[in-house]
Design a protein around this motif. Structure first.
Motif, PDB file in Angstrom:
ATOM      1  N   ARG A  71       0.832  -1.204   0.000  1.00 49.26           N
ATOM      2  CA  ARG A  71       0.000   0.000   0.000  1.00 49.26           C
ATOM      3  C   ARG A  71       0.866   1.254   0.000  1.00 49.26           C
ATOM      4  NH1 ARG A  71      -4.451  -1.596   4.668  1.00 49.26           N
ATOM      5  NH2 ARG A  71      -6.014  -2.584   3.304  1.00 49.26           N
ATOM      6  N   ASP A  72       1.903   1.257   0.827  1.00 51.91           N
ATOM      7  CA  ASP A  72       2.793   2.421   0.880  1.00 51.91           C
ATOM      8  C   ASP A  72       3.452   2.655  -0.480  1.00 51.91           C
ATOM      9  OD1 ASP A  72       2.193   2.781   3.550  1.00 51.91           O
ATOM     10  OD2 ASP A  72       4.040   1.840   4.294  1.00 51.91           O
ATOM     11  N   ALA A  73       3.904   1.577  -1.104  1.00 55.60           N
ATOM     12  CA  ALA A  73       4.539   1.706  -2.418  1.00 55.60           C
ATOM     13  C   ALA A  73       3.536   2.165  -3.474  1.00 55.60           C
ATOM     14  CB  ALA A  73       5.178   0.384  -2.824  1.00 55.60           C
ATOM     15  N   ALA A  74       2.298   1.686  -3.374  1.00 57.94           N
ATOM     16  CA  ALA A  74       1.263   2.109  -4.315  1.00 57.94           C
ATOM     17  C   ALA A  74       1.008   3.609  -4.199  1.00 57.94           C
ATOM     18  CB  ALA A  74      -0.029   1.330  -4.069  1.00 57.94           C
ATOM     19  N   GLU A  75       0.974   4.116  -2.978  1.00 58.93           N
ATOM     20  CA  GLU A  75       0.755   5.549  -2.785  1.00 58.93           C
ATOM     21  C   GLU A  75       1.921   6.355  -3.348  1.00 58.93           C
ATOM     22  OE1 GLU A  75      -2.269   6.798  -1.696  1.00 58.93           O
ATOM     23  OE2 GLU A  75      -2.567   4.660  -2.087  1.00 58.93           O
ATOM     24  N   GLU A  76       3.137   5.851  -3.163  1.00 57.08           N
ATOM     25  CA  GLU A  76       4.298   6.528  -3.737  1.00 57.08           C
ATOM     26  C   GLU A  76       4.218   6.528  -5.260  1.00 57.08           C
ATOM     27  OE1 GLU A  76       7.706   8.534  -4.512  1.00 57.08           O
ATOM     28  OE2 GLU A  76       6.631   8.375  -2.597  1.00 57.08           O
ATOM     29  N   ASN A  77       3.738   5.428  -5.837  1.00 59.34           N
ATOM     30  CA  ASN A  77       3.630   5.362  -7.296  1.00 59.34           C
ATOM     31  C   ASN A  77       2.543   6.295  -7.821  1.00 59.34           C
ATOM     32  OD1 ASN A  77       4.978   3.533  -9.454  1.00 59.34           O
ATOM     33  ND2 ASN A  77       2.849   3.737 -10.116  1.00 59.34           N
ATOM     34  N   LEU A  78       1.472   6.467  -7.059  1.00 61.23           N
ATOM     35  CA  LEU A  78       0.447   7.423  -7.462  1.00 61.23           C
ATOM     36  C   LEU A  78       1.014   8.837  -7.522  1.00 61.23           C
ATOM     37  CD1 LEU A  78      -2.547   6.042  -5.379  1.00 61.23           C
ATOM     38  CD2 LEU A  78      -2.516   6.258  -7.865  1.00 61.23           C
ATOM     39  N   ARG A  79       1.914   9.147  -6.594  1.00 59.13           N
ATOM     40  CA  ARG A  79       2.544  10.466  -6.576  1.00 59.13           C
ATOM     41  C   ARG A  79       3.610  10.611  -7.654  1.00 59.13           C
ATOM     42  NH1 ARG A  79       2.128   9.371  -0.928  1.00 59.13           N
ATOM     43  NH2 ARG A  79       4.253   8.549  -0.902  1.00 59.13           N
ATOM     44  N   SER A  80       4.327   9.511  -7.931  1.00 51.53           N
ATOM     45  CA  SER A  80       5.457   9.569  -8.856  1.00 51.53           C
ATOM     46  C   SER A  80       5.455   8.321  -9.731  1.00 51.53           C
ATOM     47  CB  SER A  80       6.773   9.674  -8.072  1.00 51.53           C
ATOM     48  OG  SER A  80       7.878   9.757  -8.943  1.00 51.53           O
ATOM     49  N   PRO A  81       4.626   8.299 -10.764  1.00 49.75           N
ATOM     50  CA  PRO A  81       4.475   7.093 -11.590  1.00 49.75           C
ATOM     51  C   PRO A  81       5.662   6.876 -12.521  1.00 49.75           C
ATOM     52  CG  PRO A  81       3.103   8.851 -12.444  1.00 49.75           C
ATOM     53  CD  PRO A  81       3.691   9.362 -11.162  1.00 49.75           C
ATOM     54  N   GLY A  82       5.681   5.682 -13.117  1.00 46.24           N
ATOM     55  CA  GLY A  82       6.734   5.308 -14.037  1.00 46.24           C
ATOM     56  C   GLY A  82       6.420   5.701 -15.470  1.00 46.24           C
ATOM     57  N   PRO A  83       7.315   5.382 -16.400  1.00 40.26           N
ATOM     58  CA  PRO A  83       7.164   5.827 -17.792  1.00 40.26           C
ATOM     59  C   PRO A  83       6.026   5.166 -18.555  1.00 40.26           C
ATOM     60  CG  PRO A  83       9.040   4.337 -17.583  1.00 40.26           C
ATOM     61  CD  PRO A  83       8.579   4.628 -16.190  1.00 40.26           C
ATOM     62  N   LEU A  84       5.455   4.077 -18.032  1.00 37.43           N
ATOM     63  CA  LEU A  84       4.372   3.381 -18.722  1.00 37.43           C
ATOM     64  C   LEU A  84       3.009   3.626 -18.082  1.00 37.43           C
ATOM     65  CD1 LEU A  84       6.191   0.016 -19.502  1.00 37.43           C
ATOM     66  CD2 LEU A  84       5.321   1.646 -21.194  1.00 37.43           C
ATOM     67  N   CYS A  85       2.945   4.578 -17.171  1.00 34.05           N
ATOM     68  CA  CYS A  85       1.685   4.825 -16.466  1.00 34.05           C
ATOM     69  C   CYS A  85       0.628   5.401 -17.400  1.00 34.05           C
ATOM     70  CB  CYS A  85       1.919   5.791 -15.304  1.00 34.05           C
ATOM     71  SG  CYS A  85       0.414   6.209 -14.411  1.00 34.05           S
ATOM     72  N   ASP A  86      -0.573   4.868 -17.281  1.00 34.21           N
ATOM     73  CA  ASP A  86      -1.748   5.445 -17.923  1.00 34.21           C
ATOM     74  C   ASP A  86      -2.748   5.840 -16.848  1.00 34.21           C
ATOM     75  OD1 ASP A  86      -1.641   5.646 -20.769  1.00 34.21           O
ATOM     76  OD2 ASP A  86      -1.716   3.466 -20.923  1.00 34.21           O
ATOM     77  N   GLU A  87      -3.393   6.991 -17.045  1.00 32.90           N
ATOM     78  CA  GLU A  87      -4.508   7.437 -16.203  1.00 32.90           C
ATOM     79  C   GLU A  87      -5.756   7.353 -17.077  1.00 32.90           C
ATOM     80  OE1 GLU A  87      -4.550   8.040 -13.078  1.00 32.90           O
ATOM     81  OE2 GLU A  87      -2.414   8.300 -12.543  1.00 32.90           O
ATOM     82  N   HIS A  88      -6.442   6.216 -16.980  1.00 38.31           N
ATOM     83  CA  HIS A  88      -7.500   5.931 -17.944  1.00 38.31           C
ATOM     84  C   HIS A  88      -8.711   6.843 -17.801  1.00 38.31           C
ATOM     85  CE1 HIS A  88      -5.276   2.505 -19.348  1.00 38.31           C
ATOM     86  NE2 HIS A  88      -5.278   1.921 -18.167  1.00 38.31           N
ATOM     87  N   ALA A  89      -9.117   7.148 -16.581  1.00 38.20           N
ATOM     88  CA  ALA A  89     -10.282   8.015 -16.405  1.00 38.20           C
ATOM     89  C   ALA A  89      -9.999   9.413 -16.941  1.00 38.20           C
ATOM     90  CB  ALA A  89     -10.677   8.075 -14.929  1.00 38.20           C
TER      91      ALA A  89
END
Length: 321
Positions: A71-89
């Motif tokens: 969960r902690d890592a997921a929150e960090e990724n939401l703040r700072s995503p990687g190069p393949l991140c998509d925000e579908h909504a």
């Protein structure tokens, strides 16, 4: 990408990859104290059910320590995503947030620990009857309350640059996921041999980070109307209520989908998936897959058509590293 340190060099490298493995700066950290997964807990009857139905639920695969760290890592990724991140909504212009990112084990210590050393690969290998379990990639999905964007009906293998049958996913729930808001599967659909036309979760054929060439992908079959088929009794749908730490184990050829999360939901829907390739999987550099986006982002395995998946980008973790 930075060059791997001597810790990573302990991984078995079968051939050169143009993509370097991540620097394991997290190795031997506090995550090493998290409990290992015992593949023997997957009973013979569960293995049979998995191979017959194509998907099963496993209770409390990831303990509380794993869940909190993920969960902690997921929150960090939401703040700072990687190069393949998509925000579908956001791409659809709809409400809520549908966050989708890949190769998290290259950036977050707990996900690296899970992929390489938790022994979840041994569980996947046992389920498939495989000697090997090469990590294809890992993926984080986050749907916030008020997200209307659904996960469209699809199978994963239509998106991937591989051939073979032994490929499965372990999808770990990080929140309470009611059956009505979780993934549903068409029972037995892993045996259809279906390669369908690609649908981007953002509602268009391309995104900034993941590109699908529909000019070459349109030769696939149409995605079946699953709801209509289920209403006629043609398909049986599998779905489960899930608690944090429960895991869905499913063949990646399974037809599956999920709704959005209503605004009055008391829970987010965070899920972390790891994909594993077994003995019969080989690289298939056909056009119209995720491989184009991966190469653009620097995740080029360097494999040729017909090669096994053995390389730095896709290490074999049937035995924990």
């Amino acid at each position: 990408m930075r060059k791997a340190t001597t810790i990573r060099s302990a991984l078995t490298v079968y051939r050169h990859c143009r993509h370097h493995a991540p620097t394991p700066s997290f190795a031997f950290s506090s995550f090493a104290s998290l409990p290992r997964i015992d593949a023997a807990h997957l009973s013979d009857s569960a293995v049979r059910q998995f191979n017959d139905d194509g998907a099963i639920v496993l209770r409390q695969v990831a303990g509380a320590g794993w869940v909190e760290a993920m969960r902690d890592a997921a929150e960090e990724n939401l703040r700072s995503p990687g190069p393949l991140c998509d925000e579908h909504a956001a791409a659809q212009g709809t409400s809520g947030r549908f966050h989708d990112d890949q190769f998290l084990w290259h950036r977050h210590g707990v996900f690296e620990e899970w992929v390489l050393r938790s022994q979840v690969g041994a569980l996947a290998a046992r389920a498939m009857g495989s000697r090997t379990a090469h990590v294809l990639y890992d993926q984080l999905f986050v749907k916030e309350p008020g997200t209307v964007a659904s996960t469209p009906w699809h199978n994963d293998t239509s998106y991937w640059h591989i051939k073979g049958d032994m490929v499965c996913s372990v999808w770990v729930a990080l929140d309470v996921v009611p059956r009505a808001q979780g993934l549903s599967y068409v029972k037995g659909s892993h045996r259809w041999g279906l390669r369908h036309r690609i649908t981007n979760f953002s509602g268009t054929n391309t995104s900034d980070r993941n590109t699908y060439d529909t000019d070459v992908g349109d030769d696939g079959e149409a995605v079946p109307d699953v709801e209509a088929g289920a209403a006629r009794g043609e398909y049986e749908l599998l779905a489960w209520d899930m608690e944090p730490g429960d895991a869905l184990l499913f063949y990646s050829a399974m037809m599956h989908g999920a709704p959005g999360v209503p605004p009055n939901s008391p829970n987010r829907r965070r899920g972390y998936a790891t994909r594993f390739c077994g003995d019969d999987i080989v690289f298939d550099d056909r056009p119209g897959t995720m491989h184009a986006g991966w190469k653009k982002a620097g995740f080029d395995c360097g494999l040729s058509a017909g090669d096994t998946m053995a390389c730095n980008l896709h290490p074999d973790v049937a035995i924990a590293k």
